[in-house]
Design an enzyme around this catalytic site. Structure first.
Site, PDB file in Angstrom:
ATOM      1  N   LYS B  45       0.850  -1.202   0.000  1.00 12.72           N
ATOM      2  CA  LYS B  45       0.000   0.000   0.000  1.00 12.72           C
ATOM      3  C   LYS B  45       0.883   1.249   0.000  1.00 12.72           C
ATOM      4  O   LYS B  45       1.891   1.325   0.688  1.00 12.72           O
ATOM      5  CB  LYS B  45      -0.926   0.000   1.215  1.00 12.72           C
ATOM      6  N   PHE B 133       0.352   7.018  -9.863  1.00 15.17           N
ATOM      7  CA  PHE B 133      -0.097   8.196 -10.607  1.00 15.17           C
ATOM      8  C   PHE B 133      -1.600   8.084 -10.869  1.00 15.17           C
ATOM      9  O   PHE B 133      -2.116   8.614 -11.847  1.00 15.17           O
ATOM     10  CB  PHE B 133       0.631   8.311 -11.955  1.00 15.17           C
ATOM     11  N   CYS B 135      -4.237   7.539  -8.021  1.00 12.76           N
ATOM     12  CA  CYS B 135      -5.213   7.746  -6.952  1.00 12.76           C
ATOM     13  C   CYS B 135      -6.086   8.957  -7.273  1.00 12.76           C
ATOM     14  O   CYS B 135      -5.581  10.059  -7.432  1.00 12.76           O
ATOM     15  CB  CYS B 135      -4.487   7.941  -5.625  1.00 12.76           C
ATOM     16  N   LYS B 173       1.668   3.159 -12.377  1.00 20.16           N
ATOM     17  CA  LYS B 173       0.259   2.797 -12.284  1.00 20.16           C
ATOM     18  C   LYS B 173      -0.584   3.921 -12.869  1.00 20.16           C
ATOM     19  O   LYS B 173      -0.493   5.073 -12.450  1.00 20.16           O
ATOM     20  CB  LYS B 173      -0.139   2.528 -10.827  1.00 20.16           C
ATOM     21  N   CYS B 349     -36.676 -13.723 -23.286  1.00 21.83           N
ATOM     22  CA  CYS B 349     -36.069 -13.454 -24.603  1.00 21.83           C
ATOM     23  C   CYS B 349     -37.041 -12.675 -25.474  1.00 21.83           C
ATOM     24  O   CYS B 349     -36.665 -11.751 -26.191  1.00 21.83           O
ATOM     25  CB  CYS B 349     -35.614 -14.743 -25.278  1.00 21.83           C
ATOM     26  N   CYS B 380     -34.169 -11.746 -37.483  1.00 20.31           N
ATOM     27  CA  CYS B 380     -33.075 -11.835 -36.510  1.00 20.31           C
ATOM     28  C   CYS B 380     -31.804 -11.222 -37.070  1.00 20.31           C
ATOM     29  O   CYS B 380     -31.340 -11.604 -38.142  1.00 20.31           O
ATOM     30  CB  CYS B 380     -32.835 -13.294 -36.117  1.00 20.31           C
ATOM     31  N   CYS B 383     -28.078 -10.328 -32.821  1.00 20.04           N
ATOM     32  CA  CYS B 383     -27.476  -9.358 -31.899  1.00 20.04           C
ATOM     33  C   CYS B 383     -27.001  -9.981 -30.588  1.00 20.04           C
ATOM     34  O   CYS B 383     -26.306  -9.347 -29.816  1.00 20.04           O
ATOM     35  CB  CYS B 383     -28.453  -8.232 -31.619  1.00 20.04           C
TER      36      CYS B 383
END
Lengths: 433, 435
Positions: B45, B133, B135, B173, B349, B380, B383
């Site tokens: 941390k 870099f 937070c 980061k 559906c 149809c 999709c």
């Protein structure tokens, strides 16, 4: 009251239980549960409102469709109605526990004082309702919400009909039934209990005092079977047995109980007797398991409570000296003509100390036949049309007196449909009786 | 049993499973327990200038009863002393010499500050450092964290300072709170970064307390935007990882993938899209370090099933399978297919297609009063929506249709030398409220 295990109805769901159950609902399109409900409650709708923390909306969804939603939540055979139709059964999952969710959603409104349904301006029209059972209550509640004056007459000491007197305690206690009646009263319905139409109030007065009348008179007692020994102590109408238990429990320890019949009253009676501690409980039925009218889930509950099912047996006489000591039966079978017959020389005795008749209730034919224009069919049921109108254009009828004895939810559906038609007729007809 | 060991820009790790710099890596004791549970590495941390946190730090969103689909936090970097952290880093490295201990750092934007802290953590035995870099709350308002990550020039400059000081590999980061993540990755690379870690958390407000109108997490009578993470952010993170992996300017730059990872499938996806290691926080905050057991076993079984001896064989295999839309085959045809034996007649559906897609599913009540559904093949468009809403596994599948149609991209279709015809499309909107 007895505190025996299994005697009390299932407890209400906790909020966590209801939430997790509500989240399981798939929210089907054209939901089969709603289609299976005689009152067409929007089941996914009320369940999603539980999930979304809108209990008032949930209760309104239920009660708009079925004003007795709280008792139906407890006494409906959901296994063969909404929950039986739940698609999760096909997914080999436990169906949604719709009954208990419905109780969770409605209890605060029905048994609390939320004032969800406000009274509307009176139309000045009056409807008399004969019988304050489920059909009458549903009819009266709808009419009151539409602004009509409603007076309900009920011969019993307490209102509520079968909900109050005829439901097995393990499904719903009497207090719950009575409190639901109070909720209906709070909608503006006046209930006159202990008032028998035809005795305490004349039919003439009934029709004079009201613009329309709804008959929700239900059915009568279980008639005697005409057996020798039926007058012995310990022989009873099963419905009276159940009704007596509504206000005072009994201890059946040491008793051997036989219940005659294969329908819902019989199954409620045997389960009740077993839960009250009877040593042996027999269900005696003329035919086989498959022909019983009782629901499979109720049969299973009776079996798990230790009830012995005696099939293919017809009661022949009851023996005893002052009190019952045995129920004597013949074995039965289907003859070559396909008819049920007793088997010669098959007589046997079941040693019992109680015999309960659950062989079907009488119709109220003699009362109904006094009313002009009201017709009953061959089996004693009131004849009505699709709008629940009888042959008399001021009289509607619904519930058990029309369908011969079905569920509370069927009676509610009748009462509501009749109310809608009564309102339509009253609104479109000129004033004056 | 496949070999799960990896080398992340010079840092050896027994497996690709790292803990992200976050509450689960707050202390040496936690990291030791995590290593015992099976984690291959941990990013400590973030260490930096002393701070104080507020009480009430996390909030989350639940979806249909699933807890913490997304987690939001307003906790800052470590609130423990640098001295204590350094002692613990040293102890952890002494006890776990083969595990990867990377230390996250965030200090004010001057080279001396970075130099000082980098030397201290290297002295303590860190295998690598990660520059925070990303937070998005609290620290960024003080000119650190995302305030750096959102300006590529700052990212490049400070990465350069860190590289000038560090002898161990330097990871940067990245914050996702930026328009195009590739710019940040390029800046890190230009500054000399050995690798990048992404994504950090996304600016978020998870909800509002409807009784007192204060957004969550409630801190007295106010709240603040926080950093969003957890399963809900995985798709956003995967896209960012993939875009960096595919960017020719950052080709080969090692990536430590972060965002909503909870299962071995998540891990495999991150690796397929170019990650060398992955980092986990939210799932551990929800279920504890033990989740790594399933990850390791699942990933290993998966690699075995693919005949791969090492996790390294998996890396990047999906990078080239992400392309721009105009390079997709517009003549690739799929149609939905319903397995009627599996259908449970829920009608989901139907209503999804009817209201939310292309009106290509029919429904009617059967004689036994069930909702029967069927695909209207001509309507149809393939999709996938029906197959996504169907609650039954394998009931609705998408089936490829071959009509001898030509493979053709949009670019080819619109060019003068079109290779073929456009396969006919279903047409919609002919009638309004029609019969």
């Amino acid at each position: 009251m007895s505190t025996k295990l299994g005697f009390a109805p299932l407890p209400t769901m906790t909020a966590d239980e209801a939430l997790s159950e509500a989240h399981r609902c798939l929210m089907c399109w054209d939901a089969p549960c709603t289609r299976a409900c005689p009152t067409s409650i929007d089941v996914p709708g009320f369940i999603k409102r539980i999930a979304h923390d809108d209990l008032v909306g949930s209760a309104r969804t239920i009660l708009d469709a079925n004003i007795l939603g709280a008792s139906c939540a407890r006494v409906c055979p959901t296994e063969v109605l909404c929950a039986g139709a739940c698609v999760l059964n096909e997914l080999h999952e436990r169906p949604i526990d719709i009954g208990r969710l419905q109780a969770f959603a409605t209890d605060d409104v029905v048994f609390g004082d939320l004032g969800l349904f406000r009274s509307v301006e009176s139309t000045g029209r009056s409807v008399g309702i004969v019988g304050a059972g489920p059909a009458g209550l549903a009819c009266g509640a709808e009419l009151a919400r539409m602004g009509h004056d409603v007076v309900m007459y009920d011969a019993n000491e307490k209102p509520g009909g079968l909900n109050t007197y005829g439901v097995a305690n393990y499904k719903m206690d009497q207090q719950t039934a009575i409190r639901e009646v109070s909720f209906v009263e709070s909608l503006g319905v006046e209930i006159r209990s202990g008032t028998a139409v035809g005795a305490d109030v004349s039919l003439d007065d009934l029709f004079k005092n009201h613009d329309a009348v709804f008959l929700g008179v239900g059915l009568g007692a279980v008639p005697a079977l005409g057996l020798d020994g039926e007058d012995l102590n310990g022989v009873e109408d099963a419905l009276e047995f159940i009704a007596a238990l509504r206000s005072a429990s009994v201890d059946l320890t040491g008793q051997h109980v036989a219940v005659i019949g294969g329908g819902n009253t019989a199954i409620d009676s045997v389960t009740q007797a077993a839960l009250l501690g009877a040593d042996r409980v027999y269900l005696v039925y003329r035919r086989g398991r498959d022909e019983m009218k009782a629901y499979p889930h109720d049969i299973e509950r009776a079996l798990t409570n230790g009830v012995d099912f005696i099939h293919w047996s017809a009661p022949k006489r009851i023996e005893g000296d002052g009190s019952v000591s045995a129920l004597v039966c013949d074995r039965t079978e289907y003859g070559s003509d396909g008819k049920l017959q007793t088997t010669e020389g098959s007589e046997y005795a079941i040693p019992v100390s109680m015999v309960l008749r659950a062989t079907g209730q009488e119709k109220r034919r003699s009362f109904l036949e006094q009313i002009d224009g009201v017709a009953v069919d061959a089996s004693g049921r009131v004849t009505v049309d699709d709008q629940f109108r009888t042959g008399n254009d001021r009289i509607w009828a619904g519930g058990d007196c029309v369908n011969g004895g079905k569920e509370v939810v069927n009676a509610v559906a009748h009462g509501k449909a009749a109310a809608i038609d009564i309102d339509r007729v009253l609104q479109s007809s000129p004033r004056g009786k | 049993m496949a070999d799960l060991s990896v080398n992340m820009c010079g840092i050896d790790s027994p497996n690709p499973f790292w803990l992200a710099s976050a509450p689960p890596t707050n202390t040496g004791d936690q990291i030791a327990r995590a290593f015992d549970a099976g984690w291959g590495g941990a990013v400590w941390k973030t260490l930096g200038e002393p701070i104080e946190n507020v009480y009430s730090r996390y909030s989350s969103i639940d979806v249909n009863g699933q807890k913490i689909v997304g987690l939001n936090n307003i906790e800052l970097i470590t609130d423990r002393s640098l001295e204590m952290n350094l002692i613990e880093i040293e102890e952890v490295k002494r006890r776990y010499p083969d595990h990867a201990v990377v230390v996250s750092l965030m200090v004010e934007s001057n080279a001396d500050a970075w130099d000082e802290i980098i030397k201290q953590v290297e002295q303590a035995g860190a295998d690598g450092i990660e520059l925070n870099f990303g937070c998005p709350h609290g620290m960024s308002e003080r000119g650190m964290g995302a305030a750096v990550g959102q300006v590529p020039d700052y990212t490049c400059d400070i990465t350069g300072w860190a590289k000038a000081s560090a002898t161990v590999p330097v990871l940067v980061k990245l914050t996702p709170n930026i328009t195009d993540i590739r710019m940040a990755a390029r800046a890190a690379k230009n500054g000399g970064a050995d690798g990048v870690s992404l994504i950090n958390t996304i600016n978020s407000i998870t909800g509002v307390d409807l009784d007192n109108f204060v957004p969550r997490p409630v801190v007295g009578d106010k709240s603040s935007h926080g950093g969003y993470c957890g399963p809900a952010v995985k798709p956003i993170a995967l896209n960012m990882v993939a875009s960096i992996a595919a960017d020719p300017f950052t080709e080969g730059l090692p990536i430590s993938g972060i965002g909503g990872i909870a299962t071995w499938q998540d891990v495999a996806e991150y690796i397929l899209l170019g990650s060398t290691t992955i980092q986990v926080c939210t799932a551990v905050m929800h279920y504890g370090y033990r989740i790594v057991e399933d990850m390791a076993e699942g990933l290993s079984n998966y690699l075995d099933s693919k005949g791969m001896a090492s996790v390294n064989e998996l890396r990047g295999l999906s990078v080239a399978k992400v392309t721009d839309w105009q390079d997709l085959d517009i003549n690739y045809v799929v149609k939905a297919d319903i397995d009627q034996d599996k259908c449970i007649h829920c009608g989901l559906c139907y209503v999804a297609c009817q209201d939310g897609a292309h009106q290509a599913i029919g429904a009617e009540r059967s004689e036994d009063d069930k909702t029967n559904v069927w695909i209207i093949e001509d309507a149809c468009v393939g999709c996938n929506l029906c197959s996504l809403v169907c609650p039954v596994q394998g009931c609705i599948t998408m089936e490829e249709r071959e009509f001898g149609q030509t493979h053709m991209t949009w670019n080819e279709y619109t060019s003068d030398a079109s290779p073929g015809d456009l396969y006919p499309r279903p047409k919609h909107g002919v009638t309004i409220g029609g019969d």
